[in-house]
Design an enzyme around this catalytic site. Structure first.
Site, short mmCIF file in Angstrom:
data_model
loop_
_atom_site.label_atom_id
_atom_site.label_comp_id
_atom_site.label_asym_id
_atom_site.label_seq_id
_atom_site.Cartn_x
_atom_site.Cartn_y
_atom_site.Cartn_z
CG ASN A 96 -2.15 0.81 1.09
OD1 ASN A 96 -2.42 1.36 0.03
ND2 ASN A 96 -2.94 0.89 2.16
CG HIS A 141 -12.91 -3.45 10.09
ND1 HIS A 141 -12.86 -4.56 9.29
CD2 HIS A 141 -11.66 -3.25 10.53
CE1 HIS A 141 -11.63 -5.00 9.25
NE2 HIS A 141 -10.87 -4.23 9.99
NE ARG A 150 -10.18 -2.15 13.28
CZ ARG A 150 -9.33 -1.53 12.45
NH1 ARG A 150 -8.14 -2.05 12.20
NH2 ARG A 150 -9.68 -0.42 11.84
CE1 TYR A 173 -5.87 2.38 10.69
CE2 TYR A 173 -6.72 1.60 12.79
CZ TYR A 173 -6.34 1.36 11.48
OH TYR A 173 -6.47 0.09 10.97
CG ASP A 213 -5.07 -1.60 14.55
OD1 ASP A 213 -4.02 -1.45 15.20
OD2 ASP A 213 -5.11 -1.80 13.32
CG HIS A 252 -2.81 1.96 13.06
ND1 HIS A 252 -2.14 2.81 12.22
CD2 HIS A 252 -3.25 0.95 12.28
CE1 HIS A 252 -2.19 2.34 10.99
NE2 HIS A 252 -2.86 1.20 11.00
CD GLU A 291 -4.42 -4.82 14.23
OE1 GLU A 291 -5.64 -5.06 14.26
OE2 GLU A 291 -3.84 -4.40 13.22
CD GLU A 322 -1.79 -3.67 10.33
OE1 GLU A 322 -2.78 -4.34 10.64
OE2 GLU A 322 -1.83 -2.48 10.05
NE ARG A 324 -3.53 -7.69 12.56
CZ ARG A 324 -4.59 -7.62 11.74
NH1 ARG A 324 -5.37 -8.66 11.57
NH2 ARG A 324 -4.87 -6.50 11.11
CG HIS A 383 -3.20 -6.56 7.41
ND1 HIS A 383 -2.34 -5.83 6.62
CD2 HIS A 383 -4.21 -5.72 7.72
CE1 HIS A 383 -2.79 -4.61 6.47
NE2 HIS A 383 -3.93 -4.51 7.13
CG ASP A 423 -3.95 -2.33 2.44
OD1 ASP A 423 -4.90 -2.23 3.24
OD2 ASP A 423 -2.79 -2.60 2.80
CD GLU A 447 -8.07 -6.36 9.11
OE1 GLU A 447 -6.87 -6.66 9.04
OE2 GLU A 447 -8.48 -5.19 9.22
CD1 TRP A 464 -1.79 7.81 10.38
CD2 TRP A 464 -1.77 5.87 9.26
NE1 TRP A 464 -3.07 7.56 9.96
CE2 TRP A 464 -3.10 6.36 9.29
CE3 TRP A 464 -1.52 4.65 8.62
CZ2 TRP A 464 -4.16 5.70 8.69
CZ3 TRP A 464 -2.56 3.99 8.03
CH2 TRP A 464 -3.87 4.51 8.06
#
Ligand code: EZ4
Ligand code: CO
Length: 402
Positions: free
Chosen positions: A37, A122, A147, A159, A210, A212, A236, A262, A283, A312, A316, A339, A402
């Site tokens: 991605n 999600h 999630r 996010y 998550d 993140h 996560e 991931e 992941r 994951h 993407d 997921e 991020w």
């Protein structure tokens, strides 16, 4: 048997995908996902300039040797670009193997360990109420695991929260958007999110979240501990996994299960985490983790330590990776959860898929190989266009994860 040619197909039905197609002298071809991605062309070039010329003439059945040719045989090991290219090659070769033997891929990975694959959905909303409403909609669709991510009071865009009531999509066209982040506000808010969910929907649904990569080890330890009463399925990426030892703090302070990886691409990203039993779920997906050849080893290594998989599966990752994951998840013993973020409908204009969702589970078809096909003519209708993941700054402007 010989590989006669290979090509990279870049297309963008709603979002960018990179696909590797390997052709053989027996008329059988294989497909692999090579999507990274926001860095799609780096992998495409790596494949086109360095891998494809070396593939031609090799026997596609020799998956183990070809994997090591591109891993050990290249001085510059690991890294997301290299490993995504190797993953795509490996997936395409296993696809060929399944087609040659006329059997769905799960039969070559161990056969059926289960009939259906547990997936999680999600639910993200701009605030608590919208998140609860969206979670309710996923439960209505039959999901047993959800999630939840929510907008946080006092932080702009967050996010995992969709914008403009469109489904969540991790990348945006053009250069990266800049988001802002405030960890103290986040940490104060998240327990309330889970409390609210449990008070409305009870204990019967598996809950995931998550972080993140946005906490320091000690912040993550606090969060994991404060979420204990809500019995998460997993938390996560509570920290950035580049510091494997950081997970010791989380583990020492909490019984909340941890999923990570991931953004990993090698078993060596996991070695401390697995041998010290600092995590519960891996992941790292097939598309970035070296394909079947490497992931079979990673999953076996994890299984020795009673660690399960939870790949994951955001948008993407192309339909080829989703189908590949479903074969893998069908076959191995230590599968945990998958997921599932559905692709936009337009993706089906280019890819023919062989899996379906039903009542909280995914089902994989019995077509030989991975079983997904690509329509190259249709792919040409959707040319690649640059899209990136956002970047993230703290409120004072400091560059952050991020
Ligand atoms: O940020 O797929 O768990 N899922 C995620 C995703 C990832 C994107 C990165 O390409 O964290 O939203
Ligand atoms: Co994630």
């Amino acid at each position: 048997m010989k590989i006669t040619d290979a090509k990279v197909i870049l297309c963008s039905p709603g979002r960018n995908f990179v696909t590797l197609k390997i052709l053989t002298d027996q008329g059988v071809y294989g497909l692999g996902d090579a999507t990274l991605n926001g860095r799609e062309k780096a992998v495409a070039t790596y494949l086109e300039e360095y891998c494809i010329p070396a593939l031609i003439g090799k026997d596609p059945q020799n998956t183990e040797d070809i994997w090591h040719y591109f891993y050990r045989g290249v001085y510059w090991k690991r890294g997301a670009v290299t490993m995504t290219a190797i993953s795509a090659i490996d997936m395409a070769l296993w696809d060929i193997k399944g087609k040659l033997l006329n059997t769905p891929l799960y039969n070559l990975l161990g056969g059926k360990s289960r009939d259906k694959i547990l997936v999680y959905a999600h639910a993200g909303g701009k605030d608590l109420d919208e998140t609860m409403e969206n979670a309710g909609m996923e439960i209505e669709k039959g999901f047993h695991a959800v999630r939840i991510q929510s907008g946080i009071p006092g932080i702009g865009h967050t996010y995992g929260v969709p914008t403009d009531s469109k489904p969540y999509e991790p990348a945006q066209k053009g250069l990266p958007r800049e988001d802002y982040w405030d960890t103290p506000k986040y940490l104060n808010f998240v327990p309330e999110l889970f409390e609210k969910f449990r008070s409305i929907y009870g204990d019967g649904i598996h809950l995931l979240h998550d972080v993140h990569h946005r906490c320091t080890p000690i912040e993550a330890a606090r969060l994991a501990r404060e979420l204990e009463p809500y019995h998460l399925f997993w938390l996560e990426d509570p920290v950035s996994g580049e510091l494997q030892e950081g997970l010791r703090h989380v583990r020492n302070h909490s019984t909340t299960p941890i999923a990570i990886g991931e953004v990993f691409n090698s078993v060596y990203d996991y070695s401390t985490l697995i041998t010290e039993q600092l995590i519960d779920y891996i992941r790292m997906p097939l598309v970035h983790g070296g394909g079947f050849t490497h992931m079979l080893k990673v999953a076996a290594f994890a299984s020795v330590y009673h660690i399960q998989t939870g790949f994951h599966g955001a948008t993407d990752l192309s339909p080829i990776t989703m189908a590949a994951a479903l074969h893998f998840n069908t076959a191995i013993n230590n599968f945990g959860i998958q997921e599932y973020m559905p692709h936009q409908e337009i993706v089906n204009d280019v890819f023919r898929i062989n899996y379906r969702y039903q009542k909280g589970y995914m089902h994989i078809g019995d077509e030989p190989g991975i079983g997904v096909d690509i329509d190259e003519q249709k792919a040409r209708k959707y040319p690649y266009s640059m899209a990136c993941l956002p970047v993230n700054r703290k409120t004072d402007g400091t560059m952050f994860y991020w």
